[in-house]
Design an enzyme around this catalytic site. Structure first.
Site, PDB file in Angstrom:
ATOM      1  N   ASP A 148      58.576 -35.883 -10.786  1.00  0.00           N
ATOM      2  CA  ASP A 148      58.665 -34.574 -11.423  1.00  0.00           C
ATOM      3  C   ASP A 148      58.443 -34.790 -12.915  1.00  0.00           C
ATOM      4  OD1 ASP A 148      59.967 -31.686 -10.407  1.00  0.00           O
ATOM      5  OD2 ASP A 148      60.073 -31.998 -12.570  1.00  0.00           O
ATOM      6  N   ARG A 153      65.145 -19.346 -23.928  1.00  0.00           N
ATOM      7  CA  ARG A 153      65.305 -20.768 -23.603  1.00  0.00           C
ATOM      8  C   ARG A 153      65.004 -21.652 -24.810  1.00  0.00           C
ATOM      9  NH1 ARG A 153      63.173 -21.673 -17.403  1.00  0.00           N
ATOM     10  NH2 ARG A 153      64.703 -20.334 -16.437  1.00  0.00           N
TER      11      ARG A 153
HETATM   12  C1  LIG Z   1      60.433 -24.729  -8.362  1.00  0.00           C
HETATM   13  S1  LIG Z   1      60.477 -26.474  -8.409  1.00  0.00           S
HETATM   14  C2  LIG Z   1      59.910 -26.875  -6.772  1.00  0.00           C
HETATM   15  C3  LIG Z   1      60.651 -28.050  -6.141  1.00  0.00           C
HETATM   16  C4  LIG Z   1      60.250 -28.396  -4.711  1.00  0.00           C
HETATM   17  N1  LIG Z   1      58.894 -28.893  -4.641  1.00  0.00           N
HETATM   18  C5  LIG Z   1      60.430 -27.221  -3.767  1.00  0.00           C
HETATM   19  O1  LIG Z   1      59.434 -26.629  -3.316  1.00  0.00           O
HETATM   20  O2  LIG Z   1      61.568 -26.848  -3.503  1.00  0.00           O
HETATM   21  C6  LIG Z   1      59.034 -26.835  -9.431  1.00  0.00           C
HETATM   22  C7  LIG Z   1      59.087 -28.206 -10.074  1.00  0.00           C
HETATM   23  O3  LIG Z   1      57.815 -28.489 -10.657  1.00  0.00           O
HETATM   24  C8  LIG Z   1      58.030 -29.274 -11.808  1.00  0.00           C
HETATM   25  N2  LIG Z   1      56.825 -29.244 -12.675  1.00  0.00           N
HETATM   26  C9  LIG Z   1      56.367 -28.228 -13.453  1.00  0.00           C
HETATM   27  N3  LIG Z   1      55.240 -28.589 -14.103  1.00  0.00           N
HETATM   28  C10 LIG Z   1      54.976 -29.875 -13.717  1.00  0.00           C
HETATM   29  C11 LIG Z   1      53.944 -30.804 -14.042  1.00  0.00           C
HETATM   30  N4  LIG Z   1      52.944 -30.499 -14.900  1.00  0.00           N
HETATM   31  N5  LIG Z   1      53.988 -32.030 -13.477  1.00  0.00           N
HETATM   32  C12 LIG Z   1      54.991 -32.364 -12.600  1.00  0.00           C
HETATM   33  N6  LIG Z   1      55.994 -31.528 -12.259  1.00  0.00           N
HETATM   34  C13 LIG Z   1      55.989 -30.286 -12.801  1.00  0.00           C
HETATM   35  C14 LIG Z   1      59.257 -28.631 -12.433  1.00  0.00           C
HETATM   36  O4  LIG Z   1      59.915 -29.507 -13.325  1.00  0.00           O
HETATM   37  C15 LIG Z   1      60.099 -28.282 -11.204  1.00  0.00           C
HETATM   38  O5  LIG Z   1      61.061 -29.279 -10.916  1.00  0.00           O
END
Ligand SMILES: C[S@@+](CC[C@H](N)C(=O)[O-])C[C@H]1O[C@@H](n2cnc3c(N)ncnc32)[C@H](O)[C@@H]1O
Length: 286
Positions: free
Chosen positions: A147, A47
């Site tokens: 996010d 990536r």
């Molecule tokens: C797998 S997705 C989950 C989305 C949704 N909550 C669900 O359960 O379907 C995880 C999300 O967490 C976000 N994320 C990761 N680290 C983060 C942080 N430190 N602060 C805010 N968001 C974060 C990522 O960008 C991603 O969009």
């Protein structure tokens, strides 16, 4: 397409060196709380190197220098966009939506907006699912959705999905809460203004950004802490708890746990915790 075919400069490295991977790893942990295990080395390498190619940066050394000197934060945003996994879907983990309807709504007076924060909202399926559920229950949703990934948030704010991405949506909601695309937009589904208008989007880093001034009945923080170690989870949950109304709930992903994670919330049932101001700190039970 190989990098050489794109006309972009090809980074000398095929894979990050162990030292460079460690630099990315430490940075991702310190700045975003992401815990990139050594098992992720190949994925992270590919990536990051893809990012270098896209930005036409010839070497990791130059990339690192750019990260260190970029005061705009843009390079860090591009990095977090590349490192995070944004998988999500409409009505994911339906138990939380049932709990919301059956256990939470009866505690909120009918005229009062239901205040919910989708704190890792990815591309928007989660907050729009919550908004639709509340509208279907005859309630007024008032959501904040946030996010860390600007790429995911960009899609969320548009509220436009491929028809096959709306698989989890109950069939009768498709007509009620979505506009079907025609002509050039055939195959696309756009959330209707009443659903879109219920959600306020903000970029927010769970670890470090100043907390919202609002207080919430429920926070969805699902499938993000899977990347965090116990101290980071503890910090994030303790921060989130400060924005819950007394008696408010935190929903986490069903594959996540706060076992051994000190936090001020009370365990309710798997993946559901509650802020009861008089209760004892948990993290020892489930
Ligand atoms: C797998 S997705 C989950 C989305 C949704 N909550 C669900 O359960 O379907 C995880 C999300 O967490 C976000 N994320 C990761 N680290 C983060 C942080 N430190 N602060 C805010 N968001 C974060 C990522 O960008 C991603 O969009």
């Amino acid at each position: 397409v190989q990098p050489s075919q794109t006309g972009l400069a090809q980074p000398a490295e095929e894979r990050l060196s162990a030292q460079d991977f460690n630099r990315i790893r430490q940075l991702a942990y310190q700045r975003f709380g992401l815990n990139l295990s050594p098992a992720k080395e190949v994925l992270v390498s590919s990536r990051v190197l893809k990012l270098l190619r896209e930005e036409n940066i010839p070497s990791f050394a130059e990339y690192w220098q750019r990260i260190e000197t970029d005061s705009s934060g843009e390079s860090l945003i591009a990095l977090v966009n590349a490192l995070t996994t944004n998988f999500t879907s409409f009505m994911r983990e339906p138990k939380h939506f049932e709990f919301l309807r059956q256990q939470v709504l009866p505690t909120i007076p009918p005229g009062e907006p239901v205040r919910i924060w989708s704190a890792a909202c990815s591309s928007g399926e989660e907050p729009y699912s919550i908004a639709m559920s509340m509208l279907a229950a005859g309630r007024t949703p008032k959501l904040v959705a946030s996010d860390i990934s600007t790429r995911a948030m960009g899609k969320a704010e548009k509220g436009v999905y491929q028809a096959d991405e709306t698989g989890g949506v109950p069939p009768d909601w498709l007509g009620r809460y979505f506009l079907r695309g025609h002509g050039n937009s055939a195959g696309l589904m756009k959330v209707r203004p009443e659903v879109h208008g219920a959600v306020q989007f903000r970029r927010f880093n769970l670890l470090s950004d100043p907390l919202p001034a609002e207080r919430f009945h429920v926070i969805f923080c699902r499938n993000v802490m899977i990347y965090f170690d116990a101290p980071t989870k503890s910090r994030v949950v303790t921060r989130l708890a400060q924005t819950l109304l007394p008696g408010g709930y935190l929903f986490i992903g069903h594959s996540e746990s706060l076992l051994g994670v000190p936090n001020p919330l009370e365990y309710v049932e798997p993946a559901i915790y509650r802020w009861m101001p008089s209760s004892k700190p948990s993290g020892r039970g489930k």
